[in-house]
Design a protein around this motif. Structure first.
Motif, mmCIF file in Angstrom:
data_model
loop_
_atom_site.group_PDB
_atom_site.id
_atom_site.type_symbol
_atom_site.label_atom_id
_atom_site.label_comp_id
_atom_site.label_asym_id
_atom_site.label_seq_id
_atom_site.Cartn_x
_atom_site.Cartn_y
_atom_site.Cartn_z
ATOM 1 N N ALA B 7 49.810 -8.401 54.540
ATOM 2 C CA ALA B 7 49.570 -7.376 53.509
ATOM 3 C C ALA B 7 50.871 -7.000 52.798
ATOM 4 C CB ALA B 7 48.935 -6.142 54.151
ATOM 5 N N MET B 8 51.973 -6.944 53.554
ATOM 6 C CA MET B 8 53.264 -6.609 52.930
ATOM 7 C C MET B 8 53.701 -7.712 51.973
ATOM 8 S SD MET B 8 55.103 -5.011 56.307
ATOM 9 C CE MET B 8 56.705 -4.731 55.600
ATOM 10 N N GLN B 38 43.878 -17.545 60.899
ATOM 11 C CA GLN B 38 43.318 -16.544 61.818
ATOM 12 C C GLN B 38 43.403 -15.117 61.259
ATOM 13 O OE1 GLN B 38 42.452 -17.528 65.686
ATOM 14 N NE2 GLN B 38 41.715 -18.814 64.036
ATOM 15 N N VAL B 39 43.061 -14.976 59.976
ATOM 16 C CA VAL B 39 43.101 -13.650 59.358
ATOM 17 C C VAL B 39 41.737 -12.977 59.521
ATOM 18 C CG1 VAL B 39 43.354 -12.398 57.176
ATOM 19 C CG2 VAL B 39 44.869 -14.323 57.706
ATOM 20 N N VAL B 40 41.752 -11.726 59.974
ATOM 21 C CA VAL B 40 40.524 -10.942 60.089
ATOM 22 C C VAL B 40 40.378 -10.160 58.782
ATOM 23 C CG1 VAL B 40 39.328 -9.151 61.390
ATOM 24 C CG2 VAL B 40 40.857 -10.761 62.567
ATOM 25 N N PRO B 41 39.350 -10.478 57.957
ATOM 26 C CA PRO B 41 39.252 -9.866 56.627
ATOM 27 C C PRO B 41 39.340 -8.335 56.652
ATOM 28 C CG PRO B 41 37.662 -11.642 56.809
ATOM 29 C CD PRO B 41 38.283 -11.482 58.173
ATOM 30 N N THR B 46 42.308 -3.248 55.539
ATOM 31 C CA THR B 46 42.867 -1.987 56.034
ATOM 32 C C THR B 46 44.391 -2.006 55.927
ATOM 33 O OG1 THR B 46 41.040 -1.847 57.591
ATOM 34 C CG2 THR B 46 42.925 -0.432 58.030
ATOM 35 N N ALA B 47 44.981 -3.136 56.311
ATOM 36 C CA ALA B 47 46.445 -3.255 56.273
ATOM 37 C C ALA B 47 46.948 -3.095 54.846
ATOM 38 C CB ALA B 47 46.873 -4.610 56.843
ATOM 39 N N TYR B 48 46.237 -3.690 53.875
ATOM 40 C CA TYR B 48 46.672 -3.572 52.486
ATOM 41 C C TYR B 48 46.587 -2.110 52.022
ATOM 42 C CZ TYR B 48 47.349 -4.125 47.569
ATOM 43 O OH TYR B 48 47.851 -3.981 46.309
ATOM 44 N N ALA B 49 45.517 -1.439 52.423
ATOM 45 C CA ALA B 49 45.366 -0.025 52.039
ATOM 46 C C ALA B 49 46.539 0.797 52.584
ATOM 47 C CB ALA B 49 44.038 0.520 52.564
ATOM 48 N N VAL B 50 46.971 0.488 53.791
ATOM 49 C CA VAL B 50 48.067 1.230 54.412
ATOM 50 C C VAL B 50 49.388 0.952 53.697
ATOM 51 C CG1 VAL B 50 49.458 1.426 56.536
ATOM 52 C CG2 VAL B 50 46.958 1.369 56.678
ATOM 53 N N VAL B 51 49.711 -0.343 53.504
ATOM 54 C CA VAL B 51 51.033 -0.663 52.945
ATOM 55 C C VAL B 51 51.131 -0.354 51.451
ATOM 56 C CG1 VAL B 51 51.479 -2.441 54.698
ATOM 57 C CG2 VAL B 51 50.571 -3.129 52.474
ATOM 58 N N SER B 52 49.994 -0.324 50.749
ATOM 59 C CA SER B 52 50.059 -0.084 49.298
ATOM 60 C C SER B 52 49.942 1.389 48.934
ATOM 61 C CB SER B 52 48.952 -0.876 48.584
ATOM 62 O OG SER B 52 47.672 -0.372 48.957
ATOM 63 N N ALA B 53 49.705 2.242 49.929
ATOM 64 C CA ALA B 53 49.570 3.680 49.660
ATOM 65 C C ALA B 53 50.833 4.207 48.973
ATOM 66 C CB ALA B 53 49.319 4.431 50.962
ATOM 67 N N GLY B 54 50.650 4.915 47.870
ATOM 68 C CA GLY B 54 51.782 5.502 47.161
ATOM 69 C C GLY B 54 52.462 4.548 46.189
ATOM 70 N N THR B 55 51.955 3.316 46.088
ATOM 71 C CA THR B 55 52.523 2.360 45.120
ATOM 72 C C THR B 55 51.551 2.198 43.960
ATOM 73 O OG1 THR B 55 51.487 0.305 45.891
ATOM 74 C CG2 THR B 55 53.422 1.073 47.117
ATOM 75 N N VAL B 56 52.007 1.507 42.905
ATOM 76 C CA VAL B 56 51.152 1.263 41.748
ATOM 77 C C VAL B 56 49.950 0.371 42.137
ATOM 78 C CG1 VAL B 56 52.454 -0.770 41.010
ATOM 79 C CG2 VAL B 56 51.182 0.567 39.311
ATOM 80 N N ALA B 57 50.103 -0.334 43.262
ATOM 81 C CA ALA B 57 49.049 -1.258 43.694
ATOM 82 C C ALA B 57 48.048 -0.589 44.625
ATOM 83 C CB ALA B 57 49.692 -2.460 44.386
ATOM 84 N N GLU B 58 48.151 0.720 44.768
ATOM 85 C CA GLU B 58 47.242 1.445 45.658
ATOM 86 C C GLU B 58 45.809 1.447 45.103
ATOM 87 O OE1 GLU B 58 48.413 5.518 46.173
ATOM 88 O OE2 GLU B 58 46.797 5.957 47.587
#
Lengths: 215, 124
Positions: B7-8, B38-41, B46-58
């Motif tokens: 996600a990062m 072996q990626v769990v969708p 969820t990981a993307y939502a966490v790392v993108s919080a507060g960015t333009v990509a949120e």
């Protein structure tokens, strides 16, 4: 609007892994990434390997979430060792390996061992720039691991069945491992060994010498 | 667990795209994950939502698609589609493959709003 990107998410890591591999090549070092479940005997194997090869010919990067215990064990064997603590990270990344390499001198070193974080899923998905992948499976873990974790065993260049001195003490069917490998990986040699007693170490050392010679 | 790392890396790609294309809002990301990765969708979403919080990509919707395996047998050169638990060549029976598909993670498309469109109040 819809933007077509089609770009590998892994390309930044892949570039670092390629740079790591170039550093190994330039130094004439065989880099081996060791992966397995926690407790399968990676550190013991390396202690015995370093002692057999000669500590001055070896360097080790060792990854764990916490502690420097493995580095202390390996340092006692006399090799250059750097512990990488990944914190919450479940695998080593090529960037961490690059940073670890900055702390080691590869002058005179012939073998670099990268002891990955004990984990049978995530490390398999990350190229660190190693030349070869060694996957360990220990007898007490059970004989069904190859079938359960195919993505770890499929890209392995060598598979070590460790703690074979416990065969007959714990329930373990060798034939089950061999049968599963016939579906998952027929390329990697299976080396049965018990680093604690020295059994099978000659085959492992011969494999290492052969792979270094093939670089 | 490695979905956070992925996600990062996706976020870094999206941020570069935002800069290059003058984007102001990201609506959807389409990520194609090879079966070997072996990626769990749900974990990646969820990981993307966490790392993108507060960015333009949120706030972007993350659509994860799995790409099946396609391989070439190193022993005989035959191309086939192995299962994740059986890599035996359909022709010679050896389990020794190089992957032609299913071993990468690709950011395929991004649905976004561009700066000028935002100014005009138009979603392109």
């Amino acid at each position: 609007m819809k933007i077509r990107v089609v770009e590998s998410v892994l390309k930044a890591d892949a570039a670092v892994a390629t740079a790591n591999r170039s550093r190994f090549d330039a130094a004439g070092v065989l880099a081996v990434n060791l992966m397995s479940a926690p407790g399968s005997g990676k550190t013991t194997l390396l202690q015995k390997t370093v002692a057999a090869l000669g500590p001055e010919r070896c360097a080790v990067l060792v990854g764990d979430l916490q502690t420097t215990r493995d580095a202390e064990r390996l340092g006692a064997a006399g090799s250059a060792v750097t512990q990488i603590n990944t914190g919450r990270g479940c695998h080593l990344s090529p960037v961490q390996v690059a940073a670890g390499l900055d702390t080691l001198s590869l002058a005179g070193v012939e073998y670099l061992f990268i002891e990955n974080v004990g984990n049978m899923v995530c490390p398999a998905a990350h190229d660190l720039g190693e030349h070869r992948r060694a996957v360990l499976l220990s007898v007490p873990e059970g004989d069904d691991k190859v079938a359960k974790y195919p993505t770890l065993f499929q890209p392995a260049d060598v598979i070590l069945l460790t703690k074979v001195d416990l065969l007959g003490i714990v329930d373990f069917e060798r034939s089950r491992v061999i049968d599963d490998l016939s579906r998952i990986n027929t390329r990697a040699p299976l080396i049965e060994c018990a680093p604690k007693t020295g059994a099978g170490m000659d085959r492992w050392l011969a494999w290492l010498a052969g792979e270094r010679g093939a670089l | 667990m490695h979905e956070i790392t992925i996600a990062m890396q996706v976020l870094a790609q999206v941020e570069a795209l935002v800069e290059r294309e003058h984007l102001v809002r990201i609506e959807e990301l389409e990520i194609v994950c090879g079966a070997m990765r072996q990626v769990v969708p749900e974990a990646l979403e969820t990981a993307y939502a966490v790392v993108s919080a507060g960015t333009v990509a949120e706030g972007a919707r993350v659509v994860v698609r799995e790409e099946p395996l396609r391989a070439r047998c190193r022993a005989c050169g035959c191309e086939f589609s192995p299962g994740i638990d059986d890599f035996r060549c359909a022709s010679c029976g050896q389990a020794d493959v190089e992957f032609l598909a299913g071993d990468d993670i690709v950011l395929k498309t991004v649905v976004a709003e561009r700066e000028e469109a935002a100014k005009d109040g138009i979603r392109s």
